[in-house]
Enzyme design. Structure first.
Site, PDB file in Angstrom:
ATOM      1  N   HIS A 181      -3.451   5.160  -5.645  1.00  0.00           N
ATOM      2  CA  HIS A 181      -4.634   4.880  -6.271  1.00  0.00           C
ATOM      3  C   HIS A 181      -4.703   3.605  -7.147  1.00  0.00           C
ATOM      4  O   HIS A 181      -4.093   4.037  -8.128  1.00  0.00           O
ATOM      5  CB  HIS A 181      -5.562   5.565  -6.552  1.00  0.00           C
ATOM      6  CG  HIS A 181      -7.080   5.492  -7.195  1.00  0.00           C
ATOM      7  ND1 HIS A 181      -7.274   6.248  -8.489  1.00  0.00           N
ATOM      8  CD2 HIS A 181      -7.867   6.176  -6.970  1.00  0.00           C
ATOM      9  CE1 HIS A 181      -8.209   5.606  -8.699  1.00  0.00           C
ATOM     10  NE2 HIS A 181      -8.913   5.450  -7.225  1.00  0.00           N
ATOM     11  N   ARG A 182      -5.046   2.379  -6.877  1.00  0.00           N
ATOM     12  CA  ARG A 182      -5.487   1.042  -7.778  1.00  0.00           C
ATOM     13  C   ARG A 182      -3.692   0.686  -7.868  1.00  0.00           C
ATOM     14  O   ARG A 182      -3.423   1.000  -8.604  1.00  0.00           O
ATOM     15  CB  ARG A 182      -5.812   1.946  -9.173  1.00  0.00           C
ATOM     16  CG  ARG A 182      -7.146   1.826  -9.058  1.00  0.00           C
ATOM     17  CD  ARG A 182      -7.893   2.518 -10.465  1.00  0.00           C
ATOM     18  NE  ARG A 182      -9.127   3.017 -10.563  1.00  0.00           N
ATOM     19  CZ  ARG A 182      -9.666   3.870 -11.149  1.00  0.00           C
ATOM     20  NH1 ARG A 182      -9.774   2.727 -12.177  1.00  0.00           N
ATOM     21  NH2 ARG A 182     -10.712   4.735 -10.606  1.00  0.00           N
ATOM     22  N   GLU A 215      -4.566   1.680  -2.120  1.00  0.00           N
ATOM     23  CA  GLU A 215      -5.783   1.844  -2.364  1.00  0.00           C
ATOM     24  C   GLU A 215      -5.815   0.766  -3.720  1.00  0.00           C
ATOM     25  O   GLU A 215      -5.359   0.603  -4.636  1.00  0.00           O
ATOM     26  CB  GLU A 215      -6.732   2.963  -2.660  1.00  0.00           C
ATOM     27  CG  GLU A 215      -8.200   3.044  -2.590  1.00  0.00           C
ATOM     28  CD  GLU A 215      -8.540   3.038  -4.334  1.00  0.00           C
ATOM     29  OE1 GLU A 215      -9.739   2.688  -3.806  1.00  0.00           O
ATOM     30  OE2 GLU A 215      -7.968   2.933  -5.345  1.00  0.00           O
ATOM     31  N   ASP A 229      -9.160  -2.065  -5.169  1.00  0.00           N
ATOM     32  CA  ASP A 229     -10.388  -2.648  -5.026  1.00  0.00           C
ATOM     33  C   ASP A 229     -10.225  -4.458  -5.507  1.00  0.00           C
ATOM     34  O   ASP A 229      -9.869  -4.289  -6.215  1.00  0.00           O
ATOM     35  CB  ASP A 229     -11.370  -2.026  -6.636  1.00  0.00           C
ATOM     36  CG  ASP A 229     -10.748  -0.349  -6.816  1.00  0.00           C
ATOM     37  OD1 ASP A 229     -11.986   0.414  -6.161  1.00  0.00           O
ATOM     38  OD2 ASP A 229      -9.992   0.020  -7.863  1.00  0.00           O
ATOM     39  N   HIS A 237     -10.783  -2.975 -10.737  1.00  0.00           N
ATOM     40  CA  HIS A 237     -12.074  -1.688 -10.615  1.00  0.00           C
ATOM     41  C   HIS A 237     -13.187  -1.864 -11.557  1.00  0.00           C
ATOM     42  O   HIS A 237     -13.987  -2.175 -10.325  1.00  0.00           O
ATOM     43  CB  HIS A 237     -11.384  -0.708 -11.032  1.00  0.00           C
ATOM     44  CG  HIS A 237     -12.051   0.523 -10.762  1.00  0.00           C
ATOM     45  ND1 HIS A 237     -13.056   0.894 -12.233  1.00  0.00           N
ATOM     46  CD2 HIS A 237     -12.003   1.485  -9.712  1.00  0.00           C
ATOM     47  CE1 HIS A 237     -13.648   1.962 -11.154  1.00  0.00           C
ATOM     48  NE2 HIS A 237     -13.584   2.310 -10.014  1.00  0.00           N
ATOM     49  N   GLU A 241     -10.769  -0.922  -0.960  1.00  0.00           N
ATOM     50  CA  GLU A 241     -12.372  -0.825  -1.560  1.00  0.00           C
ATOM     51  C   GLU A 241     -13.231  -2.045  -2.174  1.00  0.00           C
ATOM     52  O   GLU A 241     -12.927  -2.785  -3.466  1.00  0.00           O
ATOM     53  CB  GLU A 241     -12.753   0.059  -2.759  1.00  0.00           C
ATOM     54  CG  GLU A 241     -13.865   1.193  -2.789  1.00  0.00           C
ATOM     55  CD  GLU A 241     -14.114   2.030  -4.118  1.00  0.00           C
ATOM     56  OE1 GLU A 241     -12.685   1.923  -4.164  1.00  0.00           O
ATOM     57  OE2 GLU A 241     -15.209   1.653  -4.531  1.00  0.00           O
ATOM     58  N   LYS A 266     -15.869  -3.198  -3.792  1.00  0.00           N
ATOM     59  CA  LYS A 266     -16.850  -2.373  -4.882  1.00  0.00           C
ATOM     60  C   LYS A 266     -18.014  -3.579  -5.048  1.00  0.00           C
ATOM     61  O   LYS A 266     -18.137  -4.368  -5.775  1.00  0.00           O
ATOM     62  CB  LYS A 266     -16.206  -2.671  -6.202  1.00  0.00           C
ATOM     63  CG  LYS A 266     -15.515  -1.890  -6.673  1.00  0.00           C
ATOM     64  CD  LYS A 266     -15.333  -0.938  -7.570  1.00  0.00           C
ATOM     65  CE  LYS A 266     -15.207   0.422  -7.516  1.00  0.00           C
ATOM     66  NZ  LYS A 266     -15.238   1.257  -6.884  1.00  0.00           N
ATOM     67  N   ASP A 296      -2.591   9.401  -8.065  1.00  0.00           N
ATOM     68  CA  ASP A 296      -2.050   7.651  -9.411  1.00  0.00           C
ATOM     69  C   ASP A 296      -0.888   7.911  -9.597  1.00  0.00           C
ATOM     70  O   ASP A 296      -0.590   7.206 -10.437  1.00  0.00           O
ATOM     71  CB  ASP A 296      -3.109   7.665 -10.538  1.00  0.00           C
ATOM     72  CG  ASP A 296      -4.445   8.017 -11.061  1.00  0.00           C
ATOM     73  OD1 ASP A 296      -4.939   7.312  -9.843  1.00  0.00           O
ATOM     74  OD2 ASP A 296      -5.019   8.746 -12.065  1.00  0.00           O
TER      75      ASP A 296
END
Ligand code: G3P
Ligand code: CA
Length: 244
Positions: free
Chosen positions: A10-11, A37, A39, A52, A111, A113, A232
């Site tokens: 995640h990120r 993943e 953003d 993000h 993603e 944003k 994470d």
């Protein structure tokens, strides 16, 4: 036999390196994450940047809106989030991140944003970048903005899409189907039971909850056979999955 739940960073491996930066993505690769993943937003001059928040204040030494700055201004900022080990790390462009990830095998969740800033044209630009890097069959594009998911479906029938949401929904697979998505990404707290995951699968949907860092919650998600977890700390999740 169903496939084991995948571990998606995640990120990036954001538990250890500044979120949405190249070191976080490199660490996710080193740790063996099966997906990553991040953003994407637009600069004032229309460049695709990986960050993000819609504002710069939390993760960089800048202030104000991302879209209020030209790419050159964004690139001059420190995106270490105050972590001295990573001082001077930059906000990456989408192109840089895809260039890093393209030679690898892992899945890539971009993603968009665009639920706060509308970013007209974001969908077209992201799709062009994905095509340029030859990643159409490895990406999942997602957004909290339903209209954006719909637009992506119109523009790119071949690309895998996922719906994002934050409010409880009994049967999110119905709305995801209407949007033309192949999956949905709920907050983990909104995944209620194994049967619910099975119903989503029966509707043809992939279920990928976020953000799953807690070992007990990871164990539950593995047992319920969700398709992937966003975490994470990919190393923790992978070790736990191996032990289970
Ligand atoms: O895409 C899943 C998750 O990243 C959505 O929440 O706020 O971390 O972008 P957020
Ligand atoms: Ca995200």
């Amino acid at each position: 036999m169903t496939s084991p739940t995948q571990v998606w960073a995640h990120r990036g491996a954001s538990g250890y390196a500044p979120e949405n930066t190249l070191p976080a993505f490199e660490l996710a690769l080193d740790q063996g994450a099966e997906g990553v993943e991040f953003d994407v937003q637009l600069s004032r001059d229309g460049a695709l940047v990986v960050i993000h928040d819609e504002t710069l204040d939390r993760t960089t030494d800048g202030t104000g809106r991302v879209v209020g700055h030209a790419l050159a201004e964004l690139r001059a900022l420190d995106a270490s989030g105050g972590d001295a080990d990573y001082a001077g790390v930059r906000i990456p462009t989408l192109d840089e991140v895809l260039a890093l990830l393209a030679p690898q095998r892992l899945r890539i969740n971009i993603e968009l944003k665009n639920s706060v800033e509308p970013y007209p044209g974001l969908e077209e630009k992201v799709l062009a970048s994905v095509a340029e890097h030859g990643l159409a069959d490895r990406v999942v594009l997602s957004s909290f903005a339903d209209a954006s998911v719909r637009r992506l479906r119109e523009l790119a029938p071949e690309i895998e899409l996922a719906m994002l949401y934050t409010r409880p929904e009994a049967r999110p697979w119905r709305r995801a189907t209407l949007l033309g998505a192949q999956g949905f990404h709920p907050p983990a707290r909104l995944v209620p039971a194994r049967l619910w995951v099975r119903l989503a699968h029966a509707a043809g949907m992939a279920v990928r909850p976020w953000i799953v860092n807690n070992p007990a919650q990871l164990a539950t998600m593995f047992r319920w056979q969700v398709d992937a977890v966003f975490t994470d700390t990919p190393d923790v999740a992978l070790a736990l999955r191996s032990a289970s």
